[in-house]
Design a protein around this motif. Structure first.
Motif, PDB file in Angstrom:
ATOM      1  N   TYR A  40       0.836  -1.194   0.000  1.00 53.87           N
ATOM      2  CA  TYR A  40       0.000   0.000   0.000  1.00 53.87           C
ATOM      3  C   TYR A  40       0.878   1.254   0.000  1.00 53.87           C
ATOM      4  N   GLN A  41       1.922   1.247   0.830  1.00 56.02           N
ATOM      5  CA  GLN A  41       2.817   2.392   0.894  1.00 56.02           C
ATOM      6  C   GLN A  41       3.536   2.609  -0.438  1.00 56.02           C
ATOM      7  N   ILE A  42       3.935   1.503  -1.083  1.00 61.67           N
ATOM      8  CA  ILE A  42       4.599   1.606  -2.385  1.00 61.67           C
ATOM      9  C   ILE A  42       3.650   2.202  -3.421  1.00 61.67           C
ATOM     10  N   TYR A  43       2.405   1.734  -3.393  1.00 58.81           N
ATOM     11  CA  TYR A  43       1.406   2.238  -4.337  1.00 58.81           C
ATOM     12  C   TYR A  43       1.187   3.731  -4.140  1.00 58.81           C
ATOM     13  N   GLU A  44       1.042   4.164  -2.878  1.00 52.83           N
ATOM     14  CA  GLU A  44       0.807   5.578  -2.608  1.00 52.83           C
ATOM     15  C   GLU A  44       2.002   6.431  -3.010  1.00 52.83           C
ATOM     16  N   THR A  45       3.217   5.902  -2.808  1.00 49.95           N
ATOM     17  CA  THR A  45       4.420   6.633  -3.228  1.00 49.95           C
ATOM     18  C   THR A  45       4.435   6.798  -4.743  1.00 49.95           C
ATOM     19  N   GLN A  46       4.110   5.720  -5.445  1.00 49.47           N
ATOM     20  CA  GLN A  46       4.057   5.771  -6.900  1.00 49.47           C
ATOM     21  C   GLN A  46       2.997   6.765  -7.377  1.00 49.47           C
ATOM     22  N   ARG A  47       1.839   6.752  -6.723  1.00 47.81           N
ATOM     23  CA  ARG A  47       0.764   7.654  -7.113  1.00 47.81           C
ATOM     24  C   ARG A  47       1.178   9.110  -6.895  1.00 47.81           C
ATOM     25  N   SER A  48       1.860   9.371  -5.787  1.00 45.70           N
ATOM     26  CA  SER A  48       2.314  10.735  -5.502  1.00 45.70           C
ATOM     27  C   SER A  48       3.348  11.204  -6.527  1.00 45.70           C
ATOM     28  N   LEU A  49       4.219  10.279  -6.943  1.00 47.37           N
ATOM     29  CA  LEU A  49       5.228  10.622  -7.939  1.00 47.37           C
ATOM     30  C   LEU A  49       4.603  10.862  -9.310  1.00 47.37           C
ATOM     31  N   MET A  50       3.528  10.151  -9.611  1.00 46.60           N
ATOM     32  CA  MET A  50       2.873  10.284 -10.909  1.00 46.60           C
ATOM     33  C   MET A  50       2.021  11.544 -11.014  1.00 46.60           C
ATOM     34  N   GLU A  51       1.605  12.081  -9.870  1.00 48.19           N
ATOM     35  CA  GLU A  51       0.667  13.205  -9.877  1.00 48.19           C
ATOM     36  C   GLU A  51       1.171  14.406 -10.674  1.00 48.19           C
ATOM     37  N   PRO A  52       2.420  14.871 -10.453  1.00 43.04           N
ATOM     38  CA  PRO A  52       2.873  16.032 -11.246  1.00 43.04           C
ATOM     39  C   PRO A  52       2.964  15.737 -12.739  1.00 43.04           C
TER      40      PRO A  52
END
Length: 467
Positions: A3-15
């Motif tokens: 879950y933490q990995i997914y959220e990190t990836q999502r945060s990186l993809m946002e910009p």
């Protein structure tokens, strides 16, 4: 950790997603100089597709500002009637300044739509709600995203789901005298349990139950969804798909089945279809087919918006419905809010009519799984039971789209009206949240004869109906 990995990836993809959206507008805006360069439309379409593939999809809104009732526009006000830790009972109240229309809607049946808690939000039933609002007072269970529910609210079990449904039914009964219940997909099982428990206690049960595309007996015509739950052990699910919510959410630390895993499963069922759909969207943007492109956006805004489910509820559903078949085996016990353990006995239901609906091409709940409810509800007389197989309809087609509106809904409407007319008049007073009597809301509707034939089974019971 996943879950933490997914959220990190999502945060990186946002910009990057935000950049893709801005670039798409830059190449498509007619006043932008970049709109004049070669391949500008293709570049804009490509960036738009990248944006939609990388963006975060939030909970959609129902967005039903009004409905048409016999040619008259009726305004819809959406509000929360009951707010529970894991669910909101949402009402769509209708308003009209046309005296004839107001008179018409005053006596229409009250319907509780129990939406599935299986990954998507209740807005997946938007078309169901919009269609039914023309002829009914409509309430729906709007389940909350478990990652937004603080740990202080406690756990959520399958028993709690059943108890919520009973509470909502009692609330509507206290307000209107009685109601009708429609369950779509997953909730067919807990709704049948809720009504069974009410019948066993001698409580007033809903006038009708309409069950659509649900796994009442998952052993019949098992689908790929059923097979996954059947072929993996309970321990496998607990060890491989349950994670704790990261710290950046109100429900930090809660054990959940994450929505992104459920979404991955949805896509994996038909990857070619989704890839083709996105390519068609790209081509529609290039051609300037705005209508087709907007239809794609609306579908995937809903389809890609998913929620987390509390781990206890998810695991107990797997065990109860898909592995041990406790409902059909007669071994399901439910704990009430006061701690009393009660056996679920569908055969005790005698005063609620039953209508089951299946899609001919349903690849989620196979043929016969929903119709199996008739084998369990032996206390309902045969003439009070109906079954419909919607020809050419898949899982979503039985509650959304053209087949729902033209084939399924007319029979659901007629079934409800038939039993509304045969029931005693509803109460003219309502019980407020504080327990005091209050005027009942002014809404309601008319009828048509039911056209679907009774299911070909032998039934026993009384034809009496409670008020």
């Amino acid at each position: 950790m996943l879950y933490q990995i997914y959220e990190t990836q999502r945060s990186l993809m946002e910009p990057f997603a935000d950049f893709a959206q801005a670039a798409s507008k830059l190449f498509s805006n007619p006043v932008s100089p970049f709109n004049q360069i070669p391949l500008a439309q293709r570049l804009s379409a490509g960036y738009d597709l990248l944006y939609r593939l990388g963006k975060d999809y939030e909970k959609p809104t129902f967005d039903i500002p009004s409905v048409d009732v016999d040619g008259v526009g009726v305004a819809i006000h959406e509000r929360i009637e009951l707010d529970k830790p894991f669910c909101e009972l949402r009402r769509f109240k209708r308003f009209s300044d046309d005296p004839a229309t107001l008179t018409k809607i005053k006596g229409q049946p009250v319907v509780l739509i129990v939406a599935p808690l299986s990954g998507h939000y209740a807005t997946l039933l938007r078309d169901t709600v919009r269609t039914m609002l023309k002829d009914h007072k409509v309430y729906i269970t709007d389940w909350k995203n478990a990652r937004l529910v603080p740990l202080s609210e406690g756990e959520f079990h399958l028993d709690d789901y059943v108890n919520y449904v009973q509470e909502f039914i009692r609330y509507l009964q206290g307000t209107y005298g009685n109601c009708h219940v429609i369950s779509v997909c997953q909730p067919t099982v807990p709704v049948l349990a809720a009504v069974s428990l009410m019948a066993s206690r001698g409580e007033t049960t809903p006038l009708t139950m309409t069950m659509m595309g649900g796994p009442i007996d998952a052993r019949k015509s098992p689908t790929s969804v059923n097979n996954l739950a059947m072929n993996r052990s309970f321990e496998w699910f607990e060890n491989n798909v349950i994670y704790r919510v990261p710290d950046n959410f109100p429900g930090a630390g809660r054990r959940v089945y994450p929505g992104f895993l459920q979404h991955t499963g949805f896509v994996a069922m038909n990857p070619d279809r989704h890839a083709s759909s996105h390519y068609d969207y790209f081509k529609d943007l290039i051609k300037g087919d705005d209508a087709s492109a907007e239809a794609h956006r609306k579908f995937y805004d809903e389809y890609n918006a998913v929620l987390d489910m509390d781990a206890d509820y998810y695991l107990e559903t797997i065990s109860t419905v898909f592995q041990e078949y406790r409902l059909v085996n007669g071994t399901w016990d439910v704990r009430s809010p006061d701690g009393k353990v009660e056996r679920v006995r569908p055969q005790d239901i005698t005063t609620t009519a039953l209508f089951t609906v299946e899609g001919e091409l349903d690849d989620i709940s196979g043929s016969g799984q929903t119709e199996a409810a008739h084998d369990l509800c032996t206390g309902i007389v045969r003439k009070e039971q109906r079954h419909l197989e919607a020809k050419g309809a898949g899982h979503y087609g039985i509650f959304s789209g053209r087949r729902w509106r033209e084939l399924v809904y007319p029979q659901v409407k007629a079934f409800i009206v038939e039993h509304q007319l045969s029931a005693a008049p509803v109460s003219k007073t309502a019980t407020s949240r504080t327990g005091a009597a209050a005027p009942a809301p002014a809404e309601s509707a008319t009828a048509a004869a039911v056209t679907s034939a009774p299911t070909q089974r032998s039934r026993r019971a009384t034809s009496a109906r409670k008020a």
